[in-house]
Design a protein around this motif. Structure first.
Motif, PDB file in Angstrom:
ATOM      1  N   CYS A  16       1.425  11.664  30.797  1.00  0.00           N
ATOM      2  CA  CYS A  16       2.747  11.016  30.401  1.00  0.00           C
ATOM      3  C   CYS A  16       3.348   9.904  31.337  1.00  0.00           C
ATOM      4  CB  CYS A  16       3.569  12.260  30.157  1.00  0.00           C
ATOM      5  SG  CYS A  16       5.311  11.905  29.502  1.00  0.00           S
ATOM      6  N   CYS A  21       7.291  13.316  35.104  1.00  0.00           N
ATOM      7  CA  CYS A  21       6.498  14.194  34.169  1.00  0.00           C
ATOM      8  C   CYS A  21       4.811  13.925  34.249  1.00  0.00           C
ATOM      9  CB  CYS A  21       6.968  14.027  32.619  1.00  0.00           C
ATOM     10  SG  CYS A  21       6.085  14.812  31.507  1.00  0.00           S
ATOM     11  N   ARG A  22       4.123  14.894  34.519  1.00  0.00           N
ATOM     12  CA  ARG A  22       2.663  14.964  34.961  1.00  0.00           C
ATOM     13  C   ARG A  22       2.140  15.682  33.665  1.00  0.00           C
ATOM     14  NH1 ARG A  22       0.993  11.222  37.763  1.00  0.00           N
ATOM     15  NH2 ARG A  22      -0.670  12.268  38.189  1.00  0.00           N
ATOM     16  N   ALA A  23       2.864  16.007  32.741  1.00  0.00           N
ATOM     17  CA  ALA A  23       2.007  16.511  31.441  1.00  0.00           C
ATOM     18  C   ALA A  23       1.064  15.626  31.132  1.00  0.00           C
ATOM     19  CB  ALA A  23       3.163  17.035  30.539  1.00  0.00           C
ATOM     20  N   CYS A  48       3.640  12.811  26.554  1.00  0.00           N
ATOM     21  CA  CYS A  48       3.461  14.240  25.897  1.00  0.00           C
ATOM     22  C   CYS A  48       4.351  14.412  24.754  1.00  0.00           C
ATOM     23  CB  CYS A  48       3.972  15.100  27.234  1.00  0.00           C
ATOM     24  SG  CYS A  48       5.497  15.149  27.555  1.00  0.00           S
TER      25      CYS A  48
END
Ligand code: ZN
Length: 80
Positions: A16, A21-23, A48
Motif C-alpha cells: 500500500c 501503511c505496510r499492508a 490496500c
C-alpha cells in the motif's frame, strides 16, 4: 501511444502507498496530472482495501484519478 490505450507504469512490491501503511496492496489507482504527464501516462498508487477510498478521494478532488484496477492486473517491475 499504445493501441491498447494508456499503460500503467510497472509497479514494484505490492505494498500500500498510503503513508505508514505496510499492508498488502489489492488495488491500483491509476492517475495522471496533466501539468506533469502526457495524456496517456498512468502513474500508479497502490492501495490496500482500507486505503482505496481515502487515496481515491485525494486524487479525485484534484481531478487526477483515471481508473482503479485490481493490483494483480498491474505489470510488475522485473526484479533480478
Ligand atoms: Zn493501506
Amino acid at each position: 501511444m499504445s493501441l491498447l490505450g494508456p499503460t500503467p507504469d510497472a509497479v514494484d512490491d505490492l505494498i500500500c502507498s498510503a503513508r505508514a501503511c505496510r499492508a498488502a496492496a489489492t488495488w491500483g489507482l491509476l492517475w495522471n496530472n496533466p501539468k506533469l504527464h502526457t495524456p496517456d501516462r498512468r502513474k500508479v498508487w497502490l492501495a490496500c482495501d482500507d486505503h482505496r477510498e481515502p487515496l481515491s478521494q485525494f486524487l479525485g478532488v484534484r481531478d487526477f484519478l483515471r481508473d482503479v484496477v485490481p493490483a494483480s492486473t498491474l505489470e510488475r517491475v522485473d526484479v533480478p
